[in-house]
Motif scaffolding. Sequence first.
Motif, mmCIF file in Angstrom:
data_model
loop_
_atom_site.group_PDB
_atom_site.id
_atom_site.type_symbol
_atom_site.label_atom_id
_atom_site.label_comp_id
_atom_site.label_asym_id
_atom_site.label_seq_id
_atom_site.Cartn_x
_atom_site.Cartn_y
_atom_site.Cartn_z
ATOM 1 N N TYR A 131 3.815 0.790 2.873
ATOM 2 C CA TYR A 131 3.712 0.178 3.654
ATOM 3 C C TYR A 131 3.416 -1.638 3.032
ATOM 4 C CZ TYR A 131 2.128 3.565 6.716
ATOM 5 O OH TYR A 131 2.183 4.830 7.565
ATOM 6 N N MET A 179 0.836 -1.285 0.106
ATOM 7 C CA MET A 179 0.060 -0.268 -0.060
ATOM 8 C C MET A 179 0.823 1.441 0.150
ATOM 9 S SD MET A 179 -2.645 0.886 3.031
ATOM 10 C CE MET A 179 -3.855 -0.859 2.716
ATOM 11 N N ASN A 210 9.045 7.137 14.481
ATOM 12 C CA ASN A 210 8.295 5.712 14.381
ATOM 13 C C ASN A 210 9.123 4.696 14.116
ATOM 14 O OD1 ASN A 210 6.435 7.997 14.515
ATOM 15 N ND2 ASN A 210 4.953 6.982 13.140
ATOM 16 N N GLU A 211 8.443 3.455 14.458
ATOM 17 C CA GLU A 211 9.014 2.334 14.006
ATOM 18 C C GLU A 211 8.894 2.030 12.621
ATOM 19 O OE1 GLU A 211 7.260 -0.511 16.513
ATOM 20 O OE2 GLU A 211 8.248 0.264 18.478
ATOM 21 N N TRP A 269 4.527 -6.360 9.507
ATOM 22 C CA TRP A 269 4.359 -4.961 8.674
ATOM 23 C C TRP A 269 5.742 -4.534 8.552
ATOM 24 C CZ3 TRP A 269 4.885 0.237 10.010
ATOM 25 C CH2 TRP A 269 4.892 0.474 11.206
ATOM 26 N N ARG A 318 2.102 11.632 21.880
ATOM 27 C CA ARG A 318 2.715 12.867 20.979
ATOM 28 C C ARG A 318 1.932 13.992 21.839
ATOM 29 N NH1 ARG A 318 1.696 9.865 15.525
ATOM 30 N NH2 ARG A 318 3.524 8.403 15.576
ATOM 31 N N GLU A 360 7.263 -4.305 12.340
ATOM 32 C CA GLU A 360 7.125 -5.090 13.542
ATOM 33 C C GLU A 360 6.436 -6.588 13.018
ATOM 34 O OE1 GLU A 360 4.768 -3.299 16.802
ATOM 35 O OE2 GLU A 360 5.607 -4.612 18.026
ATOM 36 N N PHE A 405 8.566 10.218 9.220
ATOM 37 C CA PHE A 405 8.418 9.081 10.369
ATOM 38 C C PHE A 405 9.618 8.639 11.255
ATOM 39 C CE2 PHE A 405 5.014 8.384 6.780
ATOM 40 C CZ PHE A 405 4.139 8.574 7.586
ATOM 41 N N LYS A 415 1.178 4.894 21.309
ATOM 42 C CA LYS A 415 2.396 5.825 21.147
ATOM 43 C C LYS A 415 1.731 6.929 20.432
ATOM 44 C CE LYS A 415 6.322 2.837 20.972
ATOM 45 N NZ LYS A 415 7.055 1.856 20.268
ATOM 46 N N ASN A 420 -0.348 -0.691 16.892
ATOM 47 C CA ASN A 420 0.706 -0.060 16.584
ATOM 48 C C ASN A 420 1.170 -0.228 15.165
ATOM 49 O OD1 ASN A 420 0.475 -2.853 17.157
ATOM 50 N ND2 ASN A 420 2.478 -3.152 17.804
ATOM 51 N N THR A 421 0.263 -0.529 14.170
ATOM 52 C CA THR A 421 0.772 -0.524 13.012
ATOM 53 C C THR A 421 0.560 0.748 12.094
ATOM 54 O OG1 THR A 421 -1.750 -0.829 12.204
ATOM 55 C CG2 THR A 421 -0.204 -2.874 12.627
ATOM 56 N N GLU A 422 0.496 2.000 12.641
ATOM 57 C CA GLU A 422 0.676 3.268 12.367
ATOM 58 C C GLU A 422 -0.488 3.647 11.373
ATOM 59 O OE1 GLU A 422 4.812 4.540 11.428
ATOM 60 O OE2 GLU A 422 3.939 4.555 9.524
ATOM 61 N N LEU A 423 -1.575 2.888 10.658
ATOM 62 C CA LEU A 423 -2.433 3.288 9.982
ATOM 63 C C LEU A 423 -3.783 2.899 10.810
ATOM 64 C CD1 LEU A 423 -1.738 1.821 6.594
ATOM 65 C CD2 LEU A 423 -1.636 4.096 7.099
ATOM 66 N N ARG A 479 7.460 -0.576 6.855
ATOM 67 C CA ARG A 479 7.172 0.698 5.871
ATOM 68 C C ARG A 479 8.507 1.218 5.323
ATOM 69 N NH1 ARG A 479 6.691 4.065 9.849
ATOM 70 N NH2 ARG A 479 8.922 4.794 9.429
ATOM 71 N N ARG A 535 -5.467 13.370 -0.287
ATOM 72 C CA ARG A 535 -4.605 12.106 -0.021
ATOM 73 C C ARG A 535 -5.024 10.915 -1.182
ATOM 74 N NH1 ARG A 535 -4.956 10.414 6.132
ATOM 75 N NH2 ARG A 535 -6.910 10.827 5.699
ATOM 76 N N TRP A 588 0.795 5.429 0.084
ATOM 77 C CA TRP A 588 -0.101 6.649 0.155
ATOM 78 C C TRP A 588 0.731 7.985 -0.178
ATOM 79 C CZ3 TRP A 588 -4.864 7.191 2.247
ATOM 80 C CH2 TRP A 588 -5.633 5.953 2.946
#
Lengths: 431, 155
Positions: free
Chosen positions: A59, A39, A95-96, A81, B152, A99, A92, B148, B99-102, A83, A417, A41
């Motif tokens: 992603y 995916m 961010n991780e 997943w 912020r 995972e 980002f 998370k 926690n998958t961000e989306l 990124r 978007r 974006w």
Amino acid sequence: MKNRQFKMRYAVVGLAVLWVVSAPSPSSATELKFTSDTMVWGYERDKNTKRDILVAPLYEFLQVDYGALSEAGFSLHASGWGRADVGDRDFFADNETGELLYGYLEYTTENYNLSTRLGRQYVFEGPASESIDGIRVQGEISVFSFSGFAGLPVALDEDNGISGDAAYGSTLRYRWHEFNKIGLAYKHVTSDNNRDEESVGLDVFMALPKGVDLTVLSTRNLVSDDWAEHFVEARFDLFEIGFRPYFQLYQYEDYFSVGTNSANPFRYLAETNEELTIFATDLSKVTDSSWEYGAKLKYYDYSNLGDNSQYFSALATWHGEALTQVGAEIGAMAGDKPQNEYFIYRIYAYWAHHFADIKPGFVSADLVFVDYQEEIHNEDSSLFASIGSGWYLLDDSLELKLSVDYSSDPFFSDDWRGMMALTYKFRSEEG
Amino acid sequence: MPKIIKKIGAILPIVVLTWLLTTAVSHGRPPVHPSDVDLGKKRPICTECHDESAGGVVFHRFNHTVYFADNHRSLARQRSEICSMCHQQSFCNDCHAVNTELKPSLRRQTDTYRRTQHRGDYLSRHRIDGRIDPTSCFRCHGSPKTAKSCVRCHG
């Protein structure tokens, strides 16, 4: 510390491999299922130093299932997943980048509906809603069903590592008169050798006469030694309308954890001594002509705040072939404070269709408008619109989806978007 | 303690265990829903094929009617083994692996037939919903890993 984490995790994986190798396989049918969701974006954002930077995260969501997937036996399940940033690489940065969501070996038997899972997994059982690296066993013997889990809580691995961390629990349920069940569940989370969470949950389901279903759930916090939550729900039909009245009671001090396995703003809320009571009902009606109607009424009452809020909503949906549906929903949050009031309107559509020379696909659309009683960042409304389409290719094993959405709201004035997604599904079967 | 009590105490667990094992009923329920049944691209309404209730399962509770996504918590808590007959954990992860961000509605942006949470501008709306019922936030965002997106702004 990181080394110790890796060693522990490798030990779990090693044990799992030994478990599979040493046990005879009762299954002859081995299947492989593989799903890839790619995916990308694209949208613009402002940073402190630069305006309108292009953010384009790509992603990849992967899922693999291998082994006896359709019958009892051994199987391996994994999902994760990752990124990559195609646009601005710093957006980002905090961010991780990916995972492993779960990765476990499972052994199931036909007798006693036994299931044993070893590895990283989610546990939703009684008051437990945890991701653990460990083992979970579940089964049924006669009128009893049971489950138990033990492992390392994944949520705590960033807090002083995994040394001294543990999560374990169990559930025992008793069934009577075929459908009625009563269960008792226990959960314990230890962080750095300290008791972080300990709770016990009670759940009851009863199929009463006249088609009335009754569910009762309660959770007691054993650390604070008081009730965290009570939930009572009934379901029944009256005049061909489905009713679902329910009652909820939460004591913030006992419901919100204040330990390591929690976060703000919930730690703050736990110190407010607030008690929230909810009286509500859902109504639903499905007609033979493919129309489905629903309504929600919800009343919130607080012990300390001294005010209350009410939520009302109604929807109507028309269902066509497959997943085709068109519907509209309207809702209102009302109360004593204008800052807590809004109206929400939504129109949605999902149309499975047939193009002349292309495999069946779909068109989807969504429109959400929210009218706030009190302005948020000098804006009194939000508008969100989305339109998408999809095509099925390669005998439905490949799905291409495109969508564009627009938002004008208190945080983004004119936000566009775009999204492109490719889903590939593979399934093989051997002897 | 009288001898007879001791004997009963020693024998009783064996009798009970034997009775449980010999009377065990597995309901003939397979670990996964039979794949030859067409569960494809349509709403799962269990009672289209099953009775309202049978074999220890009250099937009408599992009908995926319009509010099912909103109200499946008590079912998942009590009967997760029924959920897992049709759904892999990855399906639950679409919404619950926060926690998958989306957020769920972006992960399945075009699936407008699902009542995914946080659709549209939820960043603004969550200020109100969160004040009114923060317990609904806590269920998914209550751990350091899953909060998370909260810390912020909320520290």
